[in-house]
Scaffold this active site. Structure first.
Site, PDB file in Angstrom:
ATOM      1  CB  SER A 135      -0.909  -0.186   1.291  1.00  0.00           C
ATOM      2  OG  SER A 135      -1.647   1.793   1.480  1.00  0.00           O
ATOM      3  CE1 TYR A 148      -3.577  -2.014   5.566  1.00  0.00           C
ATOM      4  CE2 TYR A 148      -2.973   0.606   4.749  1.00  0.00           C
ATOM      5  CZ  TYR A 148      -3.383  -0.563   4.782  1.00  0.00           C
ATOM      6  OH  TYR A 148      -3.564  -1.046   3.384  1.00  0.00           O
TER       7      TYR A 148
END
Length: 250
Positions: A135, A148
């Site tokens: 990501s 995250y």
């Protein structure tokens, strides 16, 4: 040419399911893995009805014994798409639940490690390709994303280190780092089912990425000539300049 096999983790929805459809259309025998049996069964039936070769295997990537047992069922693997992952919560570091951080690390990092280790001998024999879906969170931080972001930084470092360690072996390690992707479940899961908070992530953003945009990117990277390795490919919607700068229509 013999049938090529692609294993996709987290294939029950979103990017995983879209990638399975793309690779099946490209001629791969796709092995769909995820925890939700009903979802991957339905996808396998859809692909089979369309004339593609698809099988499913219920798998929790954080369960190493289950991963090893799954690997033993496969003779060869040409492509591994490490897609299983996700985010939980958007609390600040000061108030975040360590259990949420642990869950994200186990799925995004240790899950990728488990499946990659288990299938690596087959991938090397097949002169295959390992895809790590990280990501843009693995490249830059933002408030409320600590857990995250830390997990995706771990996935990024895993891919980078693995590429160094496999240098000289006939296997590619490709990292795909998407930015803002609107799927049915990612934001909803992150905000614990709060539909309003999930919708606010994409509010006013013209054309965020779709799961199929990312799947198309994966298909392109995998289809490069065998000597060409796409080390890291960052893909964002045009409206997103960074993790925290996004154009929104008023």
């Amino acid at each position: 040419m013999s049938t090529r096999t692609a294993v996709i983790t987290g294939a029950s929805s979103g990017i995983g399911a879209a990638t399975a459809r793309r690779l099946a259309a490209a001629g791969y025998r796709v092995v769909l893995t995820a925890r939700r049996e009903d979802r991957i069964q339905a996808l396998a039936e859809e692909l089979t009805a369309a004339g593609h070769d698809a099988v499913r295997h219920v798998l929790d990537v954080t369960d190493r014994a289950a991963v090893d047992a799954f690997a033993a069922t496969l003779d060869t693997v040409d492509v591994l798409v490490n897609n299983a992952g996700g985010a939980i919560g958007a609390e600040a570091v000061a108030t975040a639940d360590p259990a949420d951080w642990r869950t994200m690390y186990e799925v995004n990092v240790l899950g990728t490690l488990n499946v990659t280790q288990a299938l690596l001998p087959r991938l090397v024999r097949a002169e295959g390709t390992i895809i790590v879906l990280s990501s843009t969170a693995g490249l830059a931080t933002y408030e409320g994303g600590g857990g995250y972001v830390a997990a995706k930084h771990g996935a990024h470092v895993l891919a980078e280190t693995l590429r160094l360690e496999l240098c000289g072996k006939p296997v590619r390690v490709i990292e795909i780092a998407p930015g803002m992707v609107r799927t049915d479940e990612f934001a909803l899961t992150r905000f614990r089912g709060d539909k309003d908070k999930a919708a606010a992530v994409y509010a006013g953003v013209p054309d965020p990425l779709t799961a199929d945009d990312v799947a198309d990117t994966i298909d392109w990277a995998v289809s490069r000539p065998p000597h060409v390795n796409i080390d890291l490919l960052v893909v964002r919607p045009r409206a997103q300049a960074s993790n925290y700068k996004v154009h929104r229509k008023s």
